[in-house]
Design a protein around this motif. Structure first.
Motif, PDB file in Angstrom:
ATOM      1  N   LEU A 150       0.841  -1.198   0.000  1.00  0.00           N
ATOM      2  CA  LEU A 150       0.000   0.000   0.000  1.00  0.00           C
ATOM      3  C   LEU A 150       0.876   1.247   0.000  1.00  0.00           C
ATOM      4  O   LEU A 150       1.815   1.372   0.776  1.00  0.00           O
ATOM      5  CB  LEU A 150      -0.907   0.006   1.232  1.00  0.00           C
ATOM      6  N   ALA A 151       0.556   2.177  -0.883  1.00  0.00           N
ATOM      7  CA  ALA A 151       1.330   3.415  -0.985  1.00  0.00           C
ATOM      8  C   ALA A 151       1.000   4.349   0.171  1.00  0.00           C
ATOM      9  O   ALA A 151      -0.096   4.316   0.734  1.00  0.00           O
ATOM     10  CB  ALA A 151       1.033   4.108  -2.314  1.00  0.00           C
ATOM     11  N   GLY A 152       1.954   5.193   0.516  1.00  0.00           N
ATOM     12  CA  GLY A 152       1.699   6.221   1.504  1.00  0.00           C
ATOM     13  C   GLY A 152       0.578   7.142   1.052  1.00  0.00           C
ATOM     14  O   GLY A 152       0.529   7.536  -0.124  1.00  0.00           O
ATOM     15  N   GLY A 153      -0.334   7.458   1.951  1.00  0.00           N
ATOM     16  CA  GLY A 153      -1.496   8.242   1.591  1.00  0.00           C
ATOM     17  C   GLY A 153      -2.658   7.417   1.085  1.00  0.00           C
ATOM     18  O   GLY A 153      -3.744   7.948   0.866  1.00  0.00           O
ATOM     19  N   GLY A 154      -2.437   6.112   0.903  1.00  0.00           N
ATOM     20  CA  GLY A 154      -3.501   5.237   0.442  1.00  0.00           C
ATOM     21  C   GLY A 154      -4.284   4.644   1.592  1.00  0.00           C
ATOM     22  O   GLY A 154      -4.022   4.916   2.766  1.00  0.00           O
ATOM     23  N   CYS A 155      -5.260   3.823   1.253  1.00  0.00           N
ATOM     24  CA  CYS A 155      -6.035   3.177   2.301  1.00  0.00           C
ATOM     25  C   CYS A 155      -6.418   1.763   1.899  1.00  0.00           C
ATOM     26  O   CYS A 155      -6.451   1.421   0.710  1.00  0.00           O
ATOM     27  CB  CYS A 155      -7.277   3.989   2.663  1.00  0.00           C
ATOM     28  N   MET A 156      -6.646   0.954   2.894  1.00  0.00           N
ATOM     29  CA  MET A 156      -7.084  -0.429   2.711  1.00  0.00           C
ATOM     30  C   MET A 156      -8.471  -0.573   3.320  1.00  0.00           C
ATOM     31  O   MET A 156      -8.715  -0.125   4.444  1.00  0.00           O
ATOM     32  CB  MET A 156      -6.098  -1.386   3.378  1.00  0.00           C
ATOM     33  N   VAL A 157      -9.374  -1.193   2.578  1.00  0.00           N
ATOM     34  CA  VAL A 157     -10.733  -1.425   3.050  1.00  0.00           C
ATOM     35  C   VAL A 157     -10.878  -2.911   3.349  1.00  0.00           C
ATOM     36  O   VAL A 157     -10.608  -3.758   2.492  1.00  0.00           O
ATOM     37  CB  VAL A 157     -11.774  -0.984   2.004  1.00  0.00           C
ATOM     38  N   ILE A 158     -11.275  -3.231   4.572  1.00  0.00           N
ATOM     39  CA  ILE A 158     -11.449  -4.613   5.009  1.00  0.00           C
ATOM     40  C   ILE A 158     -12.902  -4.817   5.390  1.00  0.00           C
ATOM     41  O   ILE A 158     -13.461  -4.044   6.175  1.00  0.00           O
ATOM     42  CB  ILE A 158     -10.551  -4.944   6.216  1.00  0.00           C
ATOM     43  N   VAL A 159     -13.522  -5.853   4.843  1.00  0.00           N
ATOM     44  CA  VAL A 159     -14.892  -6.226   5.216  1.00  0.00           C
ATOM     45  C   VAL A 159     -14.814  -7.528   5.985  1.00  0.00           C
ATOM     46  O   VAL A 159     -14.293  -8.529   5.482  1.00  0.00           O
ATOM     47  CB  VAL A 159     -15.790  -6.384   3.973  1.00  0.00           C
ATOM     48  N   SER A 160     -15.323  -7.531   7.221  1.00  0.00           N
ATOM     49  CA  SER A 160     -15.175  -8.704   8.078  1.00  0.00           C
ATOM     50  C   SER A 160     -16.396  -8.881   8.969  1.00  0.00           C
ATOM     51  O   SER A 160     -17.039  -7.903   9.374  1.00  0.00           O
ATOM     52  CB  SER A 160     -13.917  -8.568   8.952  1.00  0.00           C
TER      53      SER A 160
ATOM     54  N   ARG B 256     -38.982  -4.978  18.725  1.00  0.00           N
ATOM     55  CA  ARG B 256     -38.198  -5.996  18.029  1.00  0.00           C
ATOM     56  C   ARG B 256     -36.956  -6.293  18.845  1.00  0.00           C
ATOM     57  O   ARG B 256     -36.250  -5.387  19.270  1.00  0.00           O
ATOM     58  CB  ARG B 256     -37.790  -5.506  16.633  1.00  0.00           C
ATOM     59  N   SER B 257     -36.674  -7.571  19.059  1.00  0.00           N
ATOM     60  CA  SER B 257     -35.465  -7.954  19.776  1.00  0.00           C
ATOM     61  C   SER B 257     -34.258  -7.765  18.880  1.00  0.00           C
ATOM     62  O   SER B 257     -34.349  -7.938  17.658  1.00  0.00           O
ATOM     63  CB  SER B 257     -35.542  -9.424  20.213  1.00  0.00           C
ATOM     64  N   PRO B 258     -33.117  -7.405  19.446  1.00  0.00           N
ATOM     65  CA  PRO B 258     -31.929  -7.175  18.621  1.00  0.00           C
ATOM     66  C   PRO B 258     -31.344  -8.473  18.114  1.00  0.00           C
ATOM     67  O   PRO B 258     -31.635  -9.540  18.647  1.00  0.00           O
ATOM     68  CB  PRO B 258     -30.965  -6.505  19.607  1.00  0.00           C
ATOM     69  N   PRO B 259     -30.524  -8.439  17.073  1.00  0.00           N
ATOM     70  CA  PRO B 259     -29.832  -9.639  16.618  1.00  0.00           C
ATOM     71  C   PRO B 259     -28.815 -10.070  17.658  1.00  0.00           C
ATOM     72  O   PRO B 259     -28.526  -9.363  18.615  1.00  0.00           O
ATOM     73  CB  PRO B 259     -29.147  -9.179  15.316  1.00  0.00           C
ATOM     74  N   ASP B 260     -28.253 -11.275  17.465  1.00  0.00           N
ATOM     75  CA  ASP B 260     -27.275 -11.799  18.417  1.00  0.00           C
ATOM     76  C   ASP B 260     -26.016 -10.949  18.466  1.00  0.00           C
ATOM     77  O   ASP B 260     -25.310 -10.943  19.459  1.00  0.00           O
ATOM     78  CB  ASP B 260     -26.909 -13.241  18.047  1.00  0.00           C
ATOM     79  N   GLY B 261     -25.693 -10.274  17.406  1.00  0.00           N
ATOM     80  CA  GLY B 261     -24.517  -9.426  17.363  1.00  0.00           C
ATOM     81  C   GLY B 261     -24.737  -8.280  16.417  1.00  0.00           C
ATOM     82  O   GLY B 261     -25.775  -8.196  15.761  1.00  0.00           O
ATOM     83  N   PRO B 262     -23.777  -7.375  16.336  1.00  0.00           N
ATOM     84  CA  PRO B 262     -23.971  -6.190  15.500  1.00  0.00           C
ATOM     85  C   PRO B 262     -23.799  -6.425  14.012  1.00  0.00           C
ATOM     86  O   PRO B 262     -24.009  -5.525  13.218  1.00  0.00           O
ATOM     87  CB  PRO B 262     -22.884  -5.237  16.016  1.00  0.00           C
ATOM     88  N   GLY B 263     -23.407  -7.630  13.597  1.00  0.00           N
ATOM     89  CA  GLY B 263     -23.210  -7.887  12.177  1.00  0.00           C
ATOM     90  C   GLY B 263     -21.817  -7.503  11.718  1.00  0.00           C
ATOM     91  O   GLY B 263     -20.967  -7.120  12.523  1.00  0.00           O
ATOM     92  N   PRO B 264     -21.543  -7.585  10.414  1.00  0.00           N
ATOM     93  CA  PRO B 264     -20.194  -7.305   9.904  1.00  0.00           C
ATOM     94  C   PRO B 264     -19.838  -5.827  10.015  1.00  0.00           C
ATOM     95  O   PRO B 264     -20.682  -4.976  10.254  1.00  0.00           O
ATOM     96  CB  PRO B 264     -20.276  -7.748   8.440  1.00  0.00           C
ATOM     97  N   ALA B 265     -18.561  -5.563   9.831  1.00  0.00           N
ATOM     98  CA  ALA B 265     -18.051  -4.195   9.880  1.00  0.00           C
ATOM     99  C   ALA B 265     -17.161  -3.942   8.675  1.00  0.00           C
ATOM    100  O   ALA B 265     -16.601  -4.870   8.090  1.00  0.00           O
ATOM    101  CB  ALA B 265     -17.268  -3.938  11.166  1.00  0.00           C
TER     102      ALA B 265
END
Length: 258
Positions: free
Chosen positions: A95-105, A213-222
């Motif tokens: 990754l170049a300086g000034g760039g960014c990485m997007v992670i979906v998890s 409505r009851s909430p889901p077990d977790g907040p989901g992906p980020a």
């Protein structure tokens, strides 16, 4: 039409898609050729690659997208963690300086498991492969499972200090202390912990007739947006990046909830 406009604006001119499987790359090449006739305003290349050992030079890319690869690698109980650190290290390197990485998890840092994932995998990899760069992490996701958060904890862009901010990958403690580190973050930032209590929302029905409505077990992906910025000053004696304490530099983490 949108792709044409994007290419003409020169926002993106070259895209490289990587996969470990030669068969997958062959299929993608054929699909791209059938869809565009081999042309198009954005040059798309496909490469068979091992994300743990990339062949690209340092600082090659201004933007990286990782979607689900780290989650899949973690399914290997014996080598998953080390493989993930290796992938993040290589991403940090190319990754170049000034760039960014997007992670979906699916590991959402609004939970303690997600905090541990940041501290034990993401931060060590960034510091190992970054060549002395500074890093900043944004966490974008749902925080609905945190029933005990303060009213201010859902403010967009709120900083969360504590274990995640020291950039060492363990919050200043061994990996076995991950749960404690997560508790430290909850105390410091007021959010980011899972709760066993229910939260009633008025936008759905949980079946009890009151319209809640009851909430889901977790907040989901980020979605994580990792920014690579300037390099640290170096120690004149050994020419290594330094921080005030001589440890890996702190990596600030900001939380955006929706």
């Amino acid at each position: 039409a949108d792709l044409d406009a994007l290419g003409k604006a020169a926002a993106v001119t070259d895209v490289v898609c990587c996969d470990y499987s030669p068969a997958a790359i062959s299929a993608l090449v054929a699909a791209q050729r059938d869809a565009t006739g081999g042309g198009g305003p954005v040059r798309v290349q496909y490469a068979v690659a091992d994300a743990r050992r990339l062949s690209f030079p340092d600082g090659k890319f201004g933007l990286l997208l990782e979607k689900g690869t780290l989650d899949a690698l973690l399914s290997d109980g014996a080598r998953g963690r080390d493989n993930c650190v290796a992938v993040v290290t290589e991403c940090a390197r190319v990754l170049a300086g000034g760039g960014c990485m997007v992670i979906v998890s699916h590991l959402n840092a609004h939970t303690q498991k997600g905090i541990a994932w940041l501290e034990e995998i993401i931060m060590p990899g960034l510091n190992a492969g970054g060549g002395g760069a500074r890093w900043a992490i944004e966490v974008h996701g749902n925080d609905c499972a945190d029933a005990d958060a303060d009213d201010d904890s859902n403010d967009e862009g709120k900083d969360k200090d504590g274990g995640t901010s020291d950039g060492t990958g363990s919050g200043g403690a061994d990996a076995d202390d991950g749960a404690d580190d997560g508790d430290d973050n909850e105390n410091a930032g007021g959010s980011g912990s899972e709760s066993d209590e229910e939260v009633d929302n008025d936008d759905g029905d949980d079946g009890d007739g009151d319209g809640s409505r009851s909430p889901p077990d977790g907040p989901g992906p980020a979605v994580y947006v990792v920014h690579k910025t300037d390099s640290l000053p170096t120690d004149s004696e050994n020419d290594r990046p330094r921080s005030d304490a001589g440890d890996p530099p702190a990596i600030p983490v900001r939380f955006f909830t929706y």
